[in-house]
Scaffold this active site. Structure first.
Site, mmCIF file in Angstrom:
data_model
loop_
_atom_site.group_PDB
_atom_site.id
_atom_site.type_symbol
_atom_site.label_atom_id
_atom_site.label_comp_id
_atom_site.label_asym_id
_atom_site.label_seq_id
_atom_site.Cartn_x
_atom_site.Cartn_y
_atom_site.Cartn_z
ATOM 1 N N HIS A 1 0.829 -1.202 0.000
ATOM 2 C CA HIS A 1 0.000 0.000 0.000
ATOM 3 C C HIS A 1 0.862 1.251 0.000
ATOM 4 O O HIS A 1 2.017 1.240 0.414
ATOM 5 C CB HIS A 1 -0.929 0.015 1.219
ATOM 6 C CG HIS A 1 -0.211 0.098 2.532
ATOM 7 N ND1 HIS A 1 0.468 -0.967 3.076
ATOM 8 C CD2 HIS A 1 -0.050 1.136 3.405
ATOM 9 C CE1 HIS A 1 1.005 -0.602 4.232
ATOM 10 N NE2 HIS A 1 0.728 0.661 4.449
ATOM 11 N N ASP B 1 0.497 4.959 1.759
ATOM 12 C CA ASP B 1 -0.262 5.403 2.922
ATOM 13 C C ASP B 1 -1.361 6.400 2.567
ATOM 14 O O ASP B 1 -1.160 7.353 1.812
ATOM 15 C CB ASP B 1 0.670 6.061 3.944
ATOM 16 C CG ASP B 1 1.430 5.041 4.779
ATOM 17 O OD1 ASP B 1 0.964 3.894 4.900
ATOM 18 O OD2 ASP B 1 2.507 5.398 5.305
ATOM 19 N N HIS C 1 4.696 0.158 0.324
ATOM 20 C CA HIS C 1 5.446 -0.623 1.305
ATOM 21 C C HIS C 1 4.581 -1.725 1.895
ATOM 22 O O HIS C 1 3.358 -1.734 1.732
ATOM 23 C CB HIS C 1 6.035 0.264 2.409
ATOM 24 C CG HIS C 1 5.018 1.066 3.166
ATOM 25 N ND1 HIS C 1 4.473 2.235 2.684
ATOM 26 C CD2 HIS C 1 4.454 0.882 4.390
ATOM 27 C CE1 HIS C 1 3.621 2.734 3.565
ATOM 28 N NE2 HIS C 1 3.581 1.921 4.604
ATOM 29 N N ARG D 1 5.466 6.336 13.970
ATOM 30 C CA ARG D 1 5.437 6.981 12.661
ATOM 31 C C ARG D 1 4.955 8.421 12.764
ATOM 32 O O ARG D 1 3.992 8.727 13.473
ATOM 33 C CB ARG D 1 4.499 6.214 11.718
ATOM 34 C CG ARG D 1 4.553 6.695 10.270
ATOM 35 C CD ARG D 1 3.591 5.907 9.407
ATOM 36 N NE ARG D 1 2.235 6.447 9.453
ATOM 37 C CZ ARG D 1 1.171 5.831 8.943
ATOM 38 N NH1 ARG D 1 1.287 4.649 8.383
ATOM 39 N NH2 ARG D 1 -0.030 6.395 9.016
#
Length: 321
Positions: free
Chosen positions: A103, A105, A270, A285
């Site tokens: 995907h 993000d 990723h 993150r």
């Protein structure tokens, strides 16, 4: 470019890790006190290599990670569906889960993030690697007829396909998460991620706002390719998605404590590999605000459902020196 160590401004040592994607940057202590020249060199390396890695950043905590992130861009809220203070989104394994699907993000909103900074906080004794794929190279390697086709296509992205969602009617998922489902905190977490639906139509090929490169904008948030039958949509999605995830177009990172990874979310997908059993994996993150994707004809992405203005400003690209 040489496959060996590359010299850049600000005395950074940029070590290329793969022909098409990935570099490790040595010789810098990350934080909010870096000078403009160093930050520019880091951003340039990010655009060039798509994902960059820093080892040995043990001094970083949430505050200093955020201070450094602010030098590279404007942090978003942790997630469009999460409300809270600060910019940190804990990527927590919750009993062995991971973002184990390819995907880009948050493509279900119009303002697709520029980049993310991911810091290892707690790691399993084995497994838990992350893979990245270069969506620019994937486009560049298309045969000309397929490139022309991709240039014309649009796709609808939706958070209904978010890997964070849990189907409470699925017996297999209920069995897997039996213990966690006894936790009020976990139930609230799942209900939050099921609370709002976003849908946005993006061009399948977007133009990178800094480099001008064309890249394929797909991944697991794609609900359908627009204006074709569902069977044709599945075939088209698979055709282009497989180009992105060819092994030679990817890099795999084995995490160590003290690591920080930054990826260009406008040029990558990723995949977090869920191969660590019931061990715990936690990474923090911070996501940076991005622009609204633009097609090769200059048309911008279109919102069908959901308002992401509270999640993120619309970021401005900086010029690559």
């Amino acid at each position: 470019m040489s496959s060996q160590s590359l010299s850049t401004r600000a005395d950074l040592d940029v070590v290329k890790l793969g022909e098409y994607i990935g570099a490790r940057i040595d010789g810098v202590r990350l934080g909010g006190d870096l000078d403009h020249e160093t930050v520019t060199a880091i951003n340039d390396a990010l655009v060039a290599h798509k994902v960059i890695f820093f080892r040995g950043q043990h001094h970083l905590d949430d505050a200093s990670q955020a201070e450094f992130a602010n030098l590279l861009g404007t942090p978003t809220a942790p997630h469009p569906l999460l409300k809270g203070e600060g910019a940190i989104l804990p990527i927590d394994s919750f009993g062995g889960t991971s973002a184990n699907s390819w995907h880009t993000d948050v493509t279900f909103v119009d303002r697709v993030p520029k980049a993310s900074l991911l810091r290892a906080v707690e790691l399993p004794s084995y497994g838990g690697t992350t893979l990245w794929a270069n969506t620019v190279t994937a486009y560049q390697e298309l045969p000309e007829p397929l490139a022309r086709l991709a240039d014309e296509l649009w796709a609808v992205h939706s958070n209904a396909f978010d890997y964070t969602q849990l189907d409470l009617t699925d017996s297999k998922q209920l069995e897997k998460y039996a213990e966690l489902l006894k936790s009020e905190e976990f139930l609230n977490y799942i209900q939050t991620f099921n609370s709002t639906t976003y849908e946005t139509q993006h061009p399948v090929v977007r133009v990178h706002p800094e480099s001008g490169e064309r890249s394929l904008l797909l991944g697991n948030f794609v609900q359908r390719i627009s204006d074709v039958k569902s069977s044709e949509s599945r075939v088209l999605f698979q055709l282009f998605q497989e180009r992105i995830t060819r092994p030679e177009n990817t890099i795999r990172w084995n995490w160590q404590l003290g690591d920080l990874a930054i990826w260009d979310n406008r040029a990558t997908q990723h995949y977090g590999v869920a191969d660590f059993g019931q061990e715990h994996r936690r990474l923090h993150r911070i996501t940076l605000a991005g622009d609204i994707p633009v097609s090769v004809k200059g048309e911008r992405s279109r919102v069908f459902q959901g308002d992401a203005s509270a999640y993120s400003v619309i970021g401005e690209a900086r010029a690559v020196a």
